[in-house]
Enzyme design. Structure first.
Site, PDB file in Angstrom:
ATOM      1  N   GLY A   1       3.193  10.901  -4.854  1.00 18.51           N
ATOM      2  CA  GLY A   1       2.718   9.781  -5.659  1.00 18.51           C
ATOM      3  C   GLY A   1       3.426   8.467  -5.370  1.00 18.51           C
ATOM      4  N   ALA A   2       4.004   8.329  -4.175  1.00 22.28           N
ATOM      5  CA  ALA A   2       4.785   7.125  -3.852  1.00 22.28           C
ATOM      6  C   ALA A   2       4.080   6.201  -2.866  1.00 22.28           C
ATOM      7  CB  ALA A   2       6.153   7.528  -3.301  1.00 22.28           C
ATOM      8  N   GLY A   3       2.812   6.475  -2.578  1.00 25.17           N
ATOM      9  CA  GLY A   3       2.098   5.591  -1.656  1.00 25.17           C
ATOM     10  C   GLY A   3       2.297   5.938  -0.192  1.00 25.17           C
ATOM     11  N   LEU A   4       2.916   7.101   0.092  1.00 25.60           N
ATOM     12  CA  LEU A   4       3.084   7.533   1.483  1.00 25.60           C
ATOM     13  C   LEU A   4       2.150   8.699   1.809  1.00 25.60           C
ATOM     14  CD1 LEU A   4       6.980   7.231   1.875  1.00 25.60           C
ATOM     15  CD2 LEU A   4       5.218   5.508   2.337  1.00 25.60           C
ATOM     16  N   SER A   5       1.153   8.871   0.942  1.00 25.96           N
ATOM     17  CA  SER A   5       0.074   9.833   1.151  1.00 25.96           C
ATOM     18  C   SER A   5       0.514  11.297   1.241  1.00 25.96           C
ATOM     19  CB  SER A   5      -0.784   9.465   2.363  1.00 25.96           C
ATOM     20  OG  SER A   5      -2.029  10.088   2.182  1.00 25.96           O
TER      21      SER A   5
ATOM     22  N   GLU B   1      -4.674  -3.132   3.870  1.00 26.30           N
ATOM     23  CA  GLU B   1      -4.619  -2.387   2.604  1.00 26.30           C
ATOM     24  C   GLU B   1      -5.937  -2.552   1.855  1.00 26.30           C
ATOM     25  OE1 GLU B   1      -2.532   0.308   1.953  1.00 26.30           O
ATOM     26  OE2 GLU B   1      -0.981  -1.162   2.448  1.00 26.30           O
TER      27      GLU B   1
ATOM     28  N   TYR C   1      -8.082   1.750  -8.987  1.00 35.19           N
ATOM     29  CA  TYR C   1      -8.588   2.040  -7.639  1.00 35.19           C
ATOM     30  C   TYR C   1     -10.115   2.123  -7.607  1.00 35.19           C
ATOM     31  CZ  TYR C   1      -8.491   3.912  -2.862  1.00 35.19           C
ATOM     32  OH  TYR C   1      -8.680   4.098  -1.509  1.00 35.19           O
TER      33      TYR C   1
ATOM     34  N   SER D   1      -0.919  13.127  -0.632  1.00 30.25           N
ATOM     35  CA  SER D   1      -2.216  13.772  -0.900  1.00 30.25           C
ATOM     36  C   SER D   1      -2.913  14.165   0.399  1.00 30.25           C
ATOM     37  CB  SER D   1      -3.104  12.871  -1.762  1.00 30.25           C
ATOM     38  OG  SER D   1      -3.276  11.604  -1.186  1.00 30.25           O
TER      39      SER D   1
ATOM     40  N   ASP E   1      -5.956   7.759   5.329  1.00 36.87           N
ATOM     41  CA  ASP E   1      -4.829   8.677   5.145  1.00 36.87           C
ATOM     42  C   ASP E   1      -5.036   9.984   5.900  1.00 36.87           C
ATOM     43  OD1 ASP E   1      -4.109   6.653   3.466  1.00 36.87           O
ATOM     44  OD2 ASP E   1      -4.217   7.823   1.615  1.00 36.87           O
TER      45      ASP E   1
END
Ligand code: ADP
Ligand code: MG
Length: 389
Positions: free
Chosen positions: A126-130, A37, A223, A132, A174
């Site tokens: 927006g939950a950290g599972l990309s 990470e 970030y 985006s 990602d």
């Protein structure tokens, strides 16, 4: 045809598009990062898996020079003349991810044609599972309309969308996993050489992501701040060890040798990145040996390092991790993704999955009054065109 494909095609009709018979559909998955990470922008190692949660995009031509994009998740539409793309500026709106992709496809020398584009993602946003990278890669493919592009060029193009147009200085993980994901395999990636290795996970362990359903605002500013702090640490070492160009180039011994010259908190940030790179290597070995206990310990060590050295956890995530660690059949748990909320990732024995969800869900609800979501993370294939009919 799956439900999401039907809905995006139906969405084209609902937009009034009359050429839906010429439609094409593309998809790109989200991911869960198993370990590694905040190492990607430090040119180190990561080990994500692509999920069967994905962003699906339907596109059909228009004849009036307009590019119209609609997100079913946002229930929102935006129109721009195709001619205006080269000069278009970001607007801090979800459409930046999509119009940024159109701009980058153009800048790479491909034409971008007037079209209706309808988007629906099953990746939680927006939950950290990309979600985006999933929207960047899937819409880039939709603008490319099936034209040939090298996989790595697509990865880099999608990353430029996020770095240059959205303005997020993310690493390459990602977008890489969204393009290169493989069924039943985790992908260990060297973020400097971009060489990757497919790693099978033991059958006797299931990967479960747990969505805390919170996202603290601090994340957005933290970030880029972490990126800077890492660069600050690199500068101290580069002065003393000329070969050092990123934290990737430092081992723990070299780090300790000069760490007194690194101001805090940059010193702690560097310590996380250096130890995390070592954990990725160890995790790969443990996977291959089917050593579930060791895999779990590395997960928990990674979590503590993110919590204490990188300082990107939060009470909700720490609660999910600590509670999970106390449940039967759980080998390990850690925060995954950028931090300050989002998801944890858990290694759970297959027989214990149901009781894990039930007990962790109940405990989290009792503590925070929030019902978490659970995702069974079966490693899935990377991005591509969805065959219709
Ligand atoms: P994550 O990648 O962890 O899901 P990010 O903050 O990096 O979180 O990206 C989330 C952003 O991506 C959203 O706020 C939105 O702007 C954009 N996005 C992702 N998926 C969609 C979608 N299906 N429709 C519209 N915008 C989306
Ligand atoms: Mg993201």
């Amino acid at each position: 045809m799956d439900g999401i494909t039907q809905r995006v095609l139906e969405g084209l009709r609902a937009q009034g598009n009359t050429r839906v018979d010429e439609a094409k559909v593309f998809r790109a998955p989200g991911r869960v990062n198993l370990i590694g990470e905040h190492t990607d922008y430090n040119l180190g190692f990561v080990m994500p898996v692509a999920l069967d949660l994905a962003c699906t995009v339907a596109t059909a031509p228009r004849t009036d020079g307009i590019l119209r994009i609609h997100s079913r998740n946002m229930n929102d539409t935006r129109e721009v003349p195709v001619d205006s793309l080269p000069a278009l500026q970001p607007s801090r709106h979800w459409s930046d991810y999509v119009l940024g992709a159109a701009k980058e496809v153009l800048a790479a020398g491909y034409p971008v044609e007037a079209a209706d584009v309808v988007i629906e993602s099953s990746v939680p946003v927006g939950a950290g599972l990309s979600s985006s990278a999933a929207i960047e890669v899937s819409t880039a493919l939709a603008f490319l309309l099936g034209r040939t592009i090298d996989k790595l060029d697509l990865v880099k193009l999608a990353r430029r969308v996020e770095n240059n147009f959205v303005g997020m200085p993310c690493g390459i993980m990602d977008q890489f996993i969204s393009v290169h994901g493989q069924e039943n395999r985790a992908v260990k990636l060297d973020c400097r050489s971009l060489g990757h290795e497919l790693v099978p996970l033991p059958f006797s362990v299931r990967v479960i992501a747990v969505n805390s359903m919170v996202k603290h605002d601090l994340g957005a500013s933290a970030y880029p701040q972490r990126v800077k702090e890492c660069q600050q640490a690199v500068a101290v070492y580069a002065e003393r060890i000329p070969e050092v160009q990123s934290l990737r180039d430092l081992n723990a011994e070299q780090f300790i040798h000069y760490d007194e010259y690194v101001p805090t908190p940059a010193r702690w940030r560097a310590r996380h990145v250096i130890s995390e790179n070592e954990r990725v290597q160890a995790f790969r070995e443990a996977c291959i040996r089917h050593d579930r206990a060791e895999m779990g310990q590395l997960f928990y060590a990674s979590h503590k390092s993110m919590r204490d050295d990188y300082e990107i956890s939060c009470p909700e995530i720490d609660f999910l991790v600590e509670t999970a660690m106390g449940l039967e059949g759980v080998y390990g748990a850690r925060l995954t993704g950028g931090g300050f909320g989002g998801c944890t990732v858990n290694l759970v024995s297959p027989e214990a999955v149901d009781s894990f969800k039930q007990q962790l869900g109940a405990a989290y609800f009792q503590q925070f009054g929030i019902t978490p979501s659970f995702y069974d993370c079966r490693p899935a294939a990377g991005a591509g065109e969805v065959r219709l009919g």
